[in-house]
Design an enzyme around this catalytic site. Structure first.
Site, PDB file in Angstrom:
ATOM      1  N   PRO A  16      -4.131 -15.452  25.019  1.00 45.35           N
ATOM      2  CA  PRO A  16      -4.258 -14.989  26.403  1.00 45.35           C
ATOM      3  C   PRO A  16      -5.240 -13.828  26.471  1.00 45.35           C
ATOM      4  O   PRO A  16      -5.428 -13.118  25.489  1.00 45.35           O
ATOM      5  CB  PRO A  16      -2.840 -14.519  26.738  1.00 45.35           C
ATOM      6  CG  PRO A  16      -2.248 -14.140  25.436  1.00 45.35           C
ATOM      7  CD  PRO A  16      -2.841 -15.068  24.414  1.00 45.35           C
ATOM      8  N   SER A 262      -2.850  -2.243  22.210  1.00 45.87           N
ATOM      9  CA  SER A 262      -2.869  -3.545  21.553  1.00 45.87           C
ATOM     10  C   SER A 262      -2.109  -4.567  22.376  1.00 45.87           C
ATOM     11  O   SER A 262      -1.385  -4.232  23.304  1.00 45.87           O
ATOM     12  CB  SER A 262      -2.257  -3.439  20.161  1.00 45.87           C
ATOM     13  OG  SER A 262      -0.847  -3.447  20.277  1.00 45.87           O
ATOM     14  N   LYS A 263      -2.296  -5.820  22.000  1.00 40.87           N
ATOM     15  CA  LYS A 263      -1.605  -6.905  22.706  1.00 40.87           C
ATOM     16  C   LYS A 263      -0.101  -6.729  22.587  1.00 40.87           C
ATOM     17  O   LYS A 263       0.653  -7.184  23.429  1.00 40.87           O
ATOM     18  CB  LYS A 263      -2.009  -8.252  22.115  1.00 40.87           C
ATOM     19  CG  LYS A 263      -3.457  -8.579  22.368  1.00 40.87           C
ATOM     20  CD  LYS A 263      -3.777 -10.029  22.080  1.00 40.87           C
ATOM     21  CE  LYS A 263      -5.236 -10.301  22.444  1.00 40.87           C
ATOM     22  NZ  LYS A 263      -5.617 -11.681  22.429  1.00 40.87           N
ATOM     23  N   ARG A 264       0.321  -6.096  21.533  1.00 38.90           N
ATOM     24  CA  ARG A 264       1.758  -5.946  21.294  1.00 38.90           C
ATOM     25  C   ARG A 264       2.358  -4.759  22.053  1.00 38.90           C
ATOM     26  O   ARG A 264       3.551  -4.725  22.276  1.00 38.90           O
ATOM     27  CB  ARG A 264       2.040  -5.789  19.790  1.00 38.90           C
ATOM     28  CG  ARG A 264       2.433  -7.099  19.137  1.00 38.90           C
ATOM     29  CD  ARG A 264       2.189  -7.070  17.659  1.00 38.90           C
ATOM     30  NE  ARG A 264       0.755  -7.191  17.366  1.00 38.90           N
ATOM     31  CZ  ARG A 264       0.015  -6.255  16.785  1.00 38.90           C
ATOM     32  NH1 ARG A 264       0.535  -5.110  16.426  1.00 38.90           N
ATOM     33  NH2 ARG A 264      -1.264  -6.454  16.557  1.00 38.90           N
ATOM     34  N   ASP A 265       1.521  -3.799  22.441  1.00 35.82           N
ATOM     35  CA  ASP A 265       2.053  -2.602  23.111  1.00 35.82           C
ATOM     36  C   ASP A 265       2.806  -2.931  24.384  1.00 35.82           C
ATOM     37  O   ASP A 265       3.825  -2.325  24.676  1.00 35.82           O
ATOM     38  CB  ASP A 265       0.916  -1.627  23.451  1.00 35.82           C
ATOM     39  CG  ASP A 265       0.461  -0.871  22.228  1.00 35.82           C
ATOM     40  OD1 ASP A 265       1.306  -0.660  21.335  1.00 35.82           O
ATOM     41  OD2 ASP A 265      -0.719  -0.520  22.146  1.00 35.82           O
TER      42      ASP A 265
END
Ligand code: GLU
Length: 501
Positions: A16, A262-265
């Site tokens: 995404p 980040s994408k994970r944040d």
């Protein structure tokens, strides 16, 4: 006359689109529109190992939702197509060959095992192996074997890559629209792979060939690509082409602490970092759309991540952004991502939004709860509560009492229910029963007159009255609630409170 502006957003379909990518797309869009130019989208899918199904569709859907769709892309005004690099495969070999012929590139036959051995050998000496001008003459390349030998090995089907022969001892003085003068020492660059024997170019070659063939005038992309700028400029020159102008956008930083967002944040810290929800078998990553953000609000807060027009203005329509946008005013320093501020932007758009439009957005939530209500009343309710909401999804908690009578009464607020309260509420019922024109202002006038005449303190009536209707001391102006729920329901609720409190 200067050249017609053509800019591109060139994502790789590896998942995404992260909010940083969306901002890159937005800045390209704004720059194109500001300059009467074209914004196109190219899918950079040369690395088939990293290809993720659905990612391309996701990117297009996200841009469409945000209202910043490209003017040209796959299936749309394909003047410079194809717009997918995997479909342009046949174009690149010729340029790799041209670079070999002009002495700007060379074949390298080193096997992965051989490269590993070089790495180990360097490590043992406390050094790092870099494929560059120091080593290239000692490695298995066409620089050290004859042309015949090279041709023979290729004809025999040996695996090879084509590497760029980075010039030695040159200082490149380049200009970045945002950063100004930037200097690179070519001795510090490695000889990047441009092409592989499987017939696929790498990102670097495909990117510059396509930007040239597709008429890109300005490359606007994230700061992480700044280290690639010298190689790209050298490649343009080696191919005898003019290089486009470059602008490297600042990083988007975590809300707290250091480092890149980040994408994970996102879901870890409780906010989306993707425009649309993305589902995989393992997890769901939340999206701005599904969280109830308005696309206009997302565009607005992204525009201000790393840019401002020099004034304090914060609220912009897309059209206003186009007018105000200036690449030269983009900051060099990273921009901190502030989820609270994003919510604030959404709140601003929500309070500006048309009440009927909001009511229609709220309706599905009510239908799910089997509540039926006419649009006019719902529109009125929305107008009463929206000032305090950030999202349509906040509405239910702020307005449930309009639809359902309280079943419990807030314990702390119930302390205001005194001995004389039942009688007062009973008298209030009589007053209400006598009101013909049951509208907020009129009810308020009559109830207040009654209180003044009988010397009853405001708090003595208003708090228990609200508690009876709402079940707590919350909600909009009390007489607005009374008008919306109507005389009959108001009296029923008062009677119920008298009996249960
Ligand atoms: N495909 C690259 C990316 O995924 C594009 C970089 C560029 O814009 O040159 O970000």
């Amino acid at each position: 006359m200067s050249k017609q502006v053509r800019v591109r957003f060139a994502p790789s379909p590896t998942g995404p689109l992260h909010i940083g990518g969306v901002r890159t797309a937005l800045f390209n869009y704004l720059f194109a529109k500001k300059n009467g130019g074209t914004f196109f989208l190219r899918i950079e899918d040369t690395d088939q190992n990293r290809f993720v199904p659905g990612a391309e569709e996701y990117i297009l859907e996200a841009l469409e939702w945000l209202g910043i769709s490209p003017d040209e892309t796959i299936g749309k005004n394909e003047k410079f197509g194809p717009y997918r690099q995997s479909e342009r495969k046949h174009l690149y070999k010729k340029y790799a060959d041209q670079l070999i012929e002009s002495g700007n590139a060379y074949y390298a036959f080193d096997t992965p095992e051989a490269l590993d051995a070089h790495r180990k050998e360097h490590e043992e000496k406390g050094k790092t192996f870099i494929y560059n001008h120091h080593n290239r003459e000692k490695l298995d390349t066409s620089l050290v074997i004859s042309a015949e030998e090279t041709a023979k090995r290729i004809a025999n089907g040996e695996d090879y890559v084509i590497r760029f022969k980075t010039p030695v001892n040159e200082i490149l003085h380049l200009t970045d629209i945002i950063r100004g003068h930037v200097k690179f020492d070519t001795n510090l660059l490695d000889d990047k792979v441009l092409f592989k024997s499987d017939g696929m170019p790498t990102y670097h070659l495909a990117n510059i060939v396509d930007d040239h063939l597709m008429g890109t005038t300005h490359v606007i992309r994230g700061e992480e690509w700044l280290p690639s700028m010298p190689l790209h400029v050298l490649l343009y020159h080696a191919l005898g082409w003019l290089s486009p102008e470059f602008a490297h956008l600042p990083l988007i930083l975590k809300p707290v602490g250091n480092g890149k967002l980040s994408k994970r944040d996102g879901d870890k810290l409780g906010f989306p970092v993707f425009p649309l929800e993305w589902k995989t078998e393992e997890a769901i990553s939340s999206g701005y759309r599904e969280k109830g953000f308005f696309p206009e609000a997302v565009v607005n807060f992204l525009a201000l991540l790393g840019w401002n027009d020099g004034t304090d203005k914060e609220l912009y329509t897309l059209e206003e952004l186009v007018q105000a946008f200036d690449l030269k005013r983009v900051h060099k320093a990273g921009a901190k991502f502030d989820p609270e501020k994003n919510k604030w932007f959404n709140h601003q758009y929500l309070i500006q939004a048309d009440n009927e439009v909001l009511a229609k957005a709220y309706a599905p939530i009510l239908i799910e709860k089997s509540i039926s209500i006419d649009l006019a009343t719902l529109t009125k309710i929305v107008s009463l509560i929206k000032e305090r909401a950030s999202f349509v999804s906040d509405f239910w908690e702020m307005s449930d009492f309009f639809f359902i009578p309280p079943t419990t009464y807030d314990a702390k607020a119930s302390k205001n229910w005194k001995e004389e309260t039942p009688e007062l509420m009973q008298n209030l019922i009589t007053v209400l029963e006598g009101i013909e024109d049951f509208t907020s202002v009129n009810i308020e006038t009559i109830v207040k007159e009654w209180m003044t005449k009988n010397e009853i303190g405001m708090g003595k009536v208003m708090q228990p009255f609200r508690l009876s209707l709402v079940g707590a001391l919350k909600g909009p102006h009390l007489f607005d609630i009374v008008e919306v729920i109507g005389k009959k329901e108001t009296i029923i609720r008062l009677e119920k409170a008298i009996n249960s409190l």
